[in-house]
Design a protein around this motif. Structure first.
Motif, PDB file in Angstrom:
ATOM      1  N   UNK A 120       0.847  -1.177   0.000  1.00  0.00           N
ATOM      2  CA  UNK A 120       0.000   0.000   0.000  1.00  0.00           C
ATOM      3  C   UNK A 120       0.884   1.229   0.000  1.00  0.00           C
ATOM      4  N   UNK A 121       0.705   2.076  -0.983  1.00  0.00           N
ATOM      5  CA  UNK A 121       1.472   3.306  -1.085  1.00  0.00           C
ATOM      6  C   UNK A 121       0.800   4.356  -0.225  1.00  0.00           C
ATOM      7  N   UNK A 122       1.562   4.997   0.656  1.00  0.00           N
ATOM      8  CA  UNK A 122       1.027   6.053   1.487  1.00  0.00           C
ATOM      9  C   UNK A 122       1.236   7.359   0.739  1.00  0.00           C
ATOM     10  N   UNK A 123       0.144   7.907   0.255  1.00  0.00           N
ATOM     11  CA  UNK A 123       0.213   9.086  -0.589  1.00  0.00           C
ATOM     12  C   UNK A 123       0.668  10.319   0.159  1.00  0.00           C
TER      13      UNK A 123
ATOM     14  N   UNK B 110       2.422   8.469  -7.880  1.00  0.00           N
ATOM     15  CA  UNK B 110       1.594   7.640  -7.002  1.00  0.00           C
ATOM     16  C   UNK B 110       0.177   8.191  -6.904  1.00  0.00           C
ATOM     17  N   UNK B 111       0.072   9.482  -6.748  1.00  0.00           N
ATOM     18  CA  UNK B 111      -1.239  10.118  -6.635  1.00  0.00           C
ATOM     19  C   UNK B 111      -2.018  10.008  -7.939  1.00  0.00           C
ATOM     20  N   UNK B 112      -1.323  10.134  -9.064  1.00  0.00           N
ATOM     21  CA  UNK B 112      -1.979  10.027 -10.374  1.00  0.00           C
ATOM     22  C   UNK B 112      -2.590   8.643 -10.567  1.00  0.00           C
TER      23      UNK B 112
ATOM     24  N   UNK C 133      -8.611   8.740   3.296  1.00  0.00           N
ATOM     25  CA  UNK C 133      -8.291   9.813   4.243  1.00  0.00           C
ATOM     26  C   UNK C 133      -7.052  10.581   3.787  1.00  0.00           C
ATOM     27  N   UNK C 134      -6.056   9.866   3.286  1.00  0.00           N
ATOM     28  CA  UNK C 134      -4.833  10.540   2.815  1.00  0.00           C
ATOM     29  C   UNK C 134      -5.105  11.344   1.551  1.00  0.00           C
TER      30      UNK C 134
ATOM     31  N   UNK D   1      -7.934  12.798   0.867  1.00  0.00           N
ATOM     32  CA  UNK D   1      -8.613  13.991   1.365  1.00  0.00           C
ATOM     33  C   UNK D   1      -7.620  14.968   1.992  1.00  0.00           C
ATOM     34  N   UNK D   2      -6.648  14.441   2.736  1.00  0.00           N
ATOM     35  CA  UNK D   2      -5.659  15.302   3.387  1.00  0.00           C
ATOM     36  C   UNK D   2      -4.807  16.038   2.363  1.00  0.00           C
ATOM     37  N   UNK D   3      -4.454  15.364   1.276  1.00  0.00           N
ATOM     38  CA  UNK D   3      -3.638  15.997   0.241  1.00  0.00           C
ATOM     39  C   UNK D   3      -4.416  17.134  -0.417  1.00  0.00           C
ATOM     40  N   UNK D   4      -5.716  16.961  -0.567  1.00  0.00           N
ATOM     41  CA  UNK D   4      -6.537  17.950  -1.268  1.00  0.00           C
ATOM     42  C   UNK D   4      -7.110  19.036  -0.362  1.00  0.00           C
ATOM     43  N   UNK D   5      -6.982  18.870   0.938  1.00  0.00           N
ATOM     44  CA  UNK D   5      -7.572  19.811   1.879  1.00  0.00           C
ATOM     45  C   UNK D   5      -6.722  21.065   2.001  1.00  0.00           C
ATOM     46  N   UNK D   6      -7.392  22.179   1.984  1.00  0.00           N
ATOM     47  CA  UNK D   6      -6.720  23.464   2.169  1.00  0.00           C
ATOM     48  C   UNK D   6      -6.425  23.633   3.650  1.00  0.00           C
ATOM     49  N   UNK D   7      -5.159  23.881   3.991  1.00  0.00           N
ATOM     50  CA  UNK D   7      -4.852  24.111   5.406  1.00  0.00           C
ATOM     51  C   UNK D   7      -5.492  25.410   5.890  1.00  0.00           C
TER      52      UNK D   7
END
Length: 127
Positions: free
Chosen positions: A6-9, A32-34, A108-109, A111-117
């Motif tokens: 499992x790749x952790x994005x 990986x994300x693509x 969840x990861x 979503x975290x990558x796409x979430x605006x801080x």
């Protein structure tokens, strides 16, 4: 169980997951994300993921997935295989049936990558 890794994005050595707005992705992270977005880029696979994720008990039999589509069973199985290879779902064989479940760590990861801080400046919109 699958022996696929499992790749952790978007995760760095510290286990932190930077967002698109906090740090530029390197080539490997983008690749990986693509792969995950490519798996989600097909309407059938997106519907399959939604059907699996929305189950109250957390899993669904392939026998309940196939009738929802005007596709052959091998085609549905191919789509499920691609979702599994992307690390979005996992499966378990019980007798003649295969049961699928969501892997929330991957979604969840994503979503975290796409979430605006909270600290990132907000775009003011079109002018």
């Amino acid at each position: 169980m699958s022996k696929q890794k499992l790749v952790v994005l978007g995760q760095d050595e510290d286990g932190c997951c930077p967002t698109l707005l906090t740090a530029p992705m390197d080539e490997g992270q983008a690749a990986d994300l693509a792969k995950v977005f490519k798996a989600l880029g097909d309407p059938v696979r997106l519907r399959l993921l939604s059907m699996i994720a929305s189950r109250e008990d957390g899993e669904i039999c392939v026998c309940d997935l196939t009738p929802a589509f005007d596709l052959s069973q091998p085609t549905v199985s191919h789509h499920l295989k691609l979702l599994k290879q992307a690390g979005l779902i996992d499966s378990e064989r019980r007798g003649t049936w295969v049961y699928y479940r969501l892997l929330p760590a991957t979604t969840d990861r994503l979503a975290a990558v796409l979430t605006r801080p909270d600290s990132a400046p907000r775009a003011s919109g079109p002018r």
